[in-house]
Scaffold this active site. Structure first.
Site, PDB file in Angstrom:
ATOM      1  N   LEU A  17       0.830  -1.210   0.000  1.00 30.21           N
ATOM      2  CA  LEU A  17       0.000   0.000   0.000  1.00 30.21           C
ATOM      3  C   LEU A  17       0.864   1.260   0.000  1.00 30.21           C
ATOM      4  O   LEU A  17       0.525   2.258  -0.651  1.00 30.21           O
ATOM      5  CB  LEU A  17      -0.920   0.006   1.227  1.00 30.21           C
ATOM      6  CG  LEU A  17      -1.833  -1.227   1.404  1.00 30.21           C
ATOM      7  CD1 LEU A  17      -2.730  -1.052   2.629  1.00 30.21           C
ATOM      8  CD2 LEU A  17      -2.682  -1.460   0.164  1.00 30.21           C
ATOM      9  N   ASP A  57      13.760   2.333  10.994  1.00 30.95           N
ATOM     10  CA  ASP A  57      12.813   1.442  11.666  1.00 30.95           C
ATOM     11  C   ASP A  57      11.852   2.388  12.391  1.00 30.95           C
ATOM     12  O   ASP A  57      12.268   3.130  13.284  1.00 30.95           O
ATOM     13  CB  ASP A  57      13.585   0.565  12.652  1.00 30.95           C
ATOM     14  CG  ASP A  57      12.660  -0.303  13.506  1.00 30.95           C
ATOM     15  OD1 ASP A  57      11.432  -0.087  13.501  1.00 30.95           O
ATOM     16  OD2 ASP A  57      13.197  -1.197  14.180  1.00 30.95           O
ATOM     17  N   CYS A  85       2.352   3.817   6.331  1.00 34.77           N
ATOM     18  CA  CYS A  85       1.905   2.471   5.930  1.00 34.77           C
ATOM     19  C   CYS A  85       2.778   1.376   6.528  1.00 34.77           C
ATOM     20  O   CYS A  85       2.439   0.195   6.409  1.00 34.77           O
ATOM     21  CB  CYS A  85       1.913   2.322   4.410  1.00 34.77           C
ATOM     22  SG  CYS A  85       0.666   3.316   3.574  1.00 34.77           S
ATOM     23  N   TYR A 160      -2.704  -7.454  16.718  1.00 33.70           N
ATOM     24  CA  TYR A 160      -2.884  -6.628  15.513  1.00 33.70           C
ATOM     25  C   TYR A 160      -4.089  -5.686  15.691  1.00 33.70           C
ATOM     26  O   TYR A 160      -4.006  -4.486  15.420  1.00 33.70           O
ATOM     27  CB  TYR A 160      -3.075  -7.555  14.311  1.00 33.70           C
ATOM     28  CG  TYR A 160      -3.104  -6.854  12.975  1.00 33.70           C
ATOM     29  CD1 TYR A 160      -1.962  -6.266  12.456  1.00 33.70           C
ATOM     30  CD2 TYR A 160      -4.278  -6.781  12.241  1.00 33.70           C
ATOM     31  CE1 TYR A 160      -1.985  -5.619  11.225  1.00 33.70           C
ATOM     32  CE2 TYR A 160      -4.309  -6.152  11.005  1.00 33.70           C
ATOM     33  CZ  TYR A 160      -3.158  -5.571  10.502  1.00 33.70           C
ATOM     34  OH  TYR A 160      -3.189  -4.937   9.284  1.00 33.70           O
ATOM     35  N   LYS A 164      -4.170  -1.578  15.762  1.00 34.79           N
ATOM     36  CA  LYS A 164      -4.947  -0.817  14.779  1.00 34.79           C
ATOM     37  C   LYS A 164      -6.097  -0.049  15.440  1.00 34.79           C
ATOM     38  O   LYS A 164      -6.466   1.037  15.010  1.00 34.79           O
ATOM     39  CB  LYS A 164      -5.466  -1.751  13.689  1.00 34.79           C
ATOM     40  CG  LYS A 164      -4.353  -2.427  12.880  1.00 34.79           C
ATOM     41  CD  LYS A 164      -3.431  -1.408  12.232  1.00 34.79           C
ATOM     42  CE  LYS A 164      -2.454  -2.032  11.253  1.00 34.79           C
ATOM     43  NZ  LYS A 164      -1.615  -1.035  10.573  1.00 34.79           N
ATOM     44  N   PHE A 193      -6.398  -6.423   1.073  1.00 36.19           N
ATOM     45  CA  PHE A 193      -5.755  -5.880  -0.121  1.00 36.19           C
ATOM     46  C   PHE A 193      -4.713  -6.827  -0.678  1.00 36.19           C
ATOM     47  O   PHE A 193      -4.096  -7.600   0.062  1.00 36.19           O
ATOM     48  CB  PHE A 193      -5.120  -4.510   0.183  1.00 36.19           C
ATOM     49  CG  PHE A 193      -6.106  -3.384   0.069  1.00 36.19           C
ATOM     50  CD1 PHE A 193      -7.136  -3.267   0.977  1.00 36.19           C
ATOM     51  CD2 PHE A 193      -6.022  -2.462  -0.966  1.00 36.19           C
ATOM     52  CE1 PHE A 193      -8.082  -2.248   0.860  1.00 36.19           C
ATOM     53  CE2 PHE A 193      -6.950  -1.447  -1.096  1.00 36.19           C
ATOM     54  CZ  PHE A 193      -7.980  -1.330  -0.178  1.00 36.19           C
ATOM     55  N   THR A 195      -1.477  -7.373  -1.492  1.00 32.85           N
ATOM     56  CA  THR A 195      -0.104  -6.904  -1.259  1.00 32.85           C
ATOM     57  C   THR A 195       0.731  -8.096  -0.796  1.00 32.85           C
ATOM     58  O   THR A 195       0.174  -9.137  -0.447  1.00 32.85           O
ATOM     59  CB  THR A 195      -0.056  -5.838  -0.139  1.00 32.85           C
ATOM     60  OG1 THR A 195      -0.340  -6.492   1.102  1.00 32.85           O
ATOM     61  CG2 THR A 195      -1.038  -4.708  -0.354  1.00 32.85           C
TER      62      THR A 195
HETATM   63  P1  NAD Z   1       3.654  -4.893   3.111  1.00 34.56           P
HETATM   64  O1  NAD Z   1       4.219  -5.960   3.966  1.00 34.56           O
HETATM   65  O2  NAD Z   1       3.511  -5.102   1.646  1.00 34.56           O
HETATM   66  O3  NAD Z   1       4.459  -3.538   3.333  1.00 34.56           O
HETATM   67  C1  NAD Z   1       4.821  -3.100   4.604  1.00 34.56           C
HETATM   68  C2  NAD Z   1       6.125  -2.340   4.485  1.00 34.56           C
HETATM   69  O4  NAD Z   1       6.447  -1.830   5.786  1.00 34.56           O
HETATM   70  C3  NAD Z   1       7.316  -3.208   4.037  1.00 34.56           C
HETATM   71  O5  NAD Z   1       7.997  -2.572   2.973  1.00 34.56           O
HETATM   72  C4  NAD Z   1       8.189  -3.301   5.284  1.00 34.56           C
HETATM   73  O6  NAD Z   1       9.590  -3.365   4.994  1.00 34.56           O
HETATM   74  C5  NAD Z   1       7.835  -2.010   5.996  1.00 34.56           C
HETATM   75  N1  NAD Z   1       8.078  -2.108   7.429  1.00 34.56           N
HETATM   76  C6  NAD Z   1       7.717  -3.107   8.271  1.00 34.56           C
HETATM   77  N2  NAD Z   1       8.173  -2.860   9.505  1.00 34.56           N
HETATM   78  C7  NAD Z   1       8.827  -1.678   9.445  1.00 34.56           C
HETATM   79  C8  NAD Z   1       9.518  -0.899  10.403  1.00 34.56           C
HETATM   80  N3  NAD Z   1       9.622  -1.289  11.679  1.00 34.56           N
HETATM   81  N4  NAD Z   1      10.052   0.269  10.001  1.00 34.56           N
HETATM   82  C9  NAD Z   1       9.960   0.682   8.710  1.00 34.56           C
HETATM   83  N5  NAD Z   1       9.334  -0.032   7.756  1.00 34.56           N
HETATM   84  C10 NAD Z   1       8.769  -1.192   8.124  1.00 34.56           C
HETATM   85  O7  NAD Z   1       2.228  -4.578   3.794  1.00 34.56           O
HETATM   86  P2  NAD Z   1       0.937  -3.829   3.230  1.00 34.56           P
HETATM   87  O8  NAD Z   1      -0.075  -4.857   2.967  1.00 34.56           O
HETATM   88  O9  NAD Z   1       1.287  -2.826   2.196  1.00 34.56           O
HETATM   89  O10 NAD Z   1       0.485  -3.091   4.565  1.00 34.56           O
HETATM   90  C11 NAD Z   1       0.665  -1.706   4.765  1.00 34.56           C
HETATM   91  C12 NAD Z   1      -0.152  -1.291   5.970  1.00 34.56           C
HETATM   92  O11 NAD Z   1      -1.531  -1.562   5.724  1.00 34.56           O
HETATM   93  C13 NAD Z   1       0.202  -2.046   7.258  1.00 34.56           C
HETATM   94  O12 NAD Z   1       0.138  -1.146   8.332  1.00 34.56           O
HETATM   95  C14 NAD Z   1      -0.900  -3.077   7.364  1.00 34.56           C
HETATM   96  O13 NAD Z   1      -1.139  -3.450   8.696  1.00 34.56           O
HETATM   97  C15 NAD Z   1      -2.066  -2.316   6.778  1.00 34.56           C
HETATM   98  N6  NAD Z   1      -3.126  -3.170   6.261  1.00 34.56           N
HETATM   99  C16 NAD Z   1      -2.907  -3.989   5.212  1.00 34.56           C
HETATM  100  C17 NAD Z   1      -3.961  -4.777   4.764  1.00 34.56           C
HETATM  101  C18 NAD Z   1      -3.817  -5.715   3.592  1.00 34.56           C
HETATM  102  O14 NAD Z   1      -4.772  -6.452   3.306  1.00 34.56           O
HETATM  103  N7  NAD Z   1      -2.709  -5.737   2.884  1.00 34.56           N
HETATM  104  C19 NAD Z   1      -5.198  -4.739   5.403  1.00 34.56           C
HETATM  105  C20 NAD Z   1      -5.360  -3.884   6.463  1.00 34.56           C
HETATM  106  C21 NAD Z   1      -4.315  -3.089   6.892  1.00 34.56           C
END
Ligand code: NAD
Length: 254
Positions: A17, A57, A85, A160, A164, A193, A195
């Site tokens: 995302l 981080d 994100c 989680y 959130k 989503f 991803t």
């Molecule tokens: P993703 O795993 O594709 O991307 C997450 C990114 O965050 C990665 O590039 C990772 O390296 C980075 N990251 C993780 N820990 C980190 C840290 N401590 N410091 C810096 N960077 C860090 O995940 P996504 O699906 O794109 O999710 C993005 C956000 O959306 C998250 O917060 C997730 O909880 C939320 N979300 C995702 C979904 C879904 O269905 N994909 C649904 C609800 C919420």
């Protein structure tokens, strides 16, 4: 606020995302700082969109402070648009097999998702508040990422959902506080989503998840998240609330 011509910082922008949001904001004319723990992915996205990559981080407050200052220095000004994100999605029962507790998962999840979001929001707000206001008094907008698990946490999602839920809860008090500086705070609560976070799931579980999405009966596409981020930036009356973006899904207990 218009996106064009402004500086944006997107965390977790090396993937999923965040990467889609960084690409979309850049296509709309923003200069984008791509922040991620994974610097290789961040660099790849930054190169593609003519932005800059910053490694941090998000759970490390000093690293976040330094990264935002470095990005502001490189891009000539602090970001007026910040989208958080970065996050992790670990699952664990509160009391697992043979009485095994999962404090480690709870702590790590809260540290990255909640403390990380808070660190980015607080340091971004500190920098935004020092910027000149735009003609309508606005200085910036902060968009945090919650999850529908905020309201429909499933079995195994205690950590989680707690992380959130806190992101959703802090949206209003943050918006109320930062209003005096002309900074808006919003949260997006995505459903399911497409991803890398979701691609990690076994096929049968992914199919079960999709079957619960009323319409469109598919996973959300990352650019649909980015479109909502664009609308939040553009619409000055969106403030202090969490928007579900989920195709009407309501997660079942498991
Ligand atoms: P993703 O795993 O594709 O991307 C997450 C990114 O965050 C990665 O590039 C990772 O390296 C980075 N990251 C993780 N820990 C980190 C840290 N401590 N410091 C810096 N960077 C860090 O995940 P996504 O699906 O794109 O999710 C993005 C956000 O959306 C998250 O917060 C997730 O909880 C939320 N979300 C995702 C979904 C879904 O269905 N994909 C649904 C609800 C919420």
């Amino acid at each position: 606020m218009q996106v064009d011509g402004n500086v944006a910082l997107v965390t977790g922008a090396g993937s999923g995302l965040g990467a889609a949001t960084a690409r979309h904001l850049a296509a709309l004319g923003a200069k984008v700082a791509v922040l991620d723990f994974d610097i290789e992915n961040a660099q790849a996205v930054a190169e593609e969109i003519d932005g800059i990559a910053v490694q941090a981080d998000v759970s490390d407050e000093a690293a976040v402070s330094a990264a935002i200052d470095a990005a502001s220095g490189q891009l000539g000004t602090a970001p007026r648009i910040v989208v958080s994100c970065a996050g992790v999605g670990m699952a664990a029962r509160i009391v697992g097999r043979e009485g095994k507790l999962s404090f480690d998962v709870f702590e790590k999840t809260l540290k990255v998702n909640l403390f990380g979001t808070y660190n980015v929001m607080s340091h971004a707000a500190r920098c935004m508040a020092a910027l000149e206001p735009l003609s309508d008094g606005e200085r910036g907008v902060i968009i945090n990422t919650a999850s529908v698990a905020w309201q429909d946490g499933q079995l195994g999602q205690a950590a989680y959902a707690a992380s959130k839920g806190a992101i959703a809860s802090l949206c209003l008090p943050a918006a109320r506080e930062l209003a005096q500086s002309g900074i808006r705070v919003m949260a997006i609560a995505p459903g399911l989503f497409h991803t890398p976070m979701m691609e990690g799931l076994p096929e049968d579980i992914a199919a079960k998840i999709t079957a619960n999405i009323p319409f469109p009966a598919r996973l959300g596409e990352p650019h649909e998240f980015a479109l909502l981020a664009e609308q939040i930036v553009a619409n000055p009356f969106l403030n202090g609330t969490t928007i579900r973006l989920d195709g009407a899904v309501r997660l079942p207990p498991r």
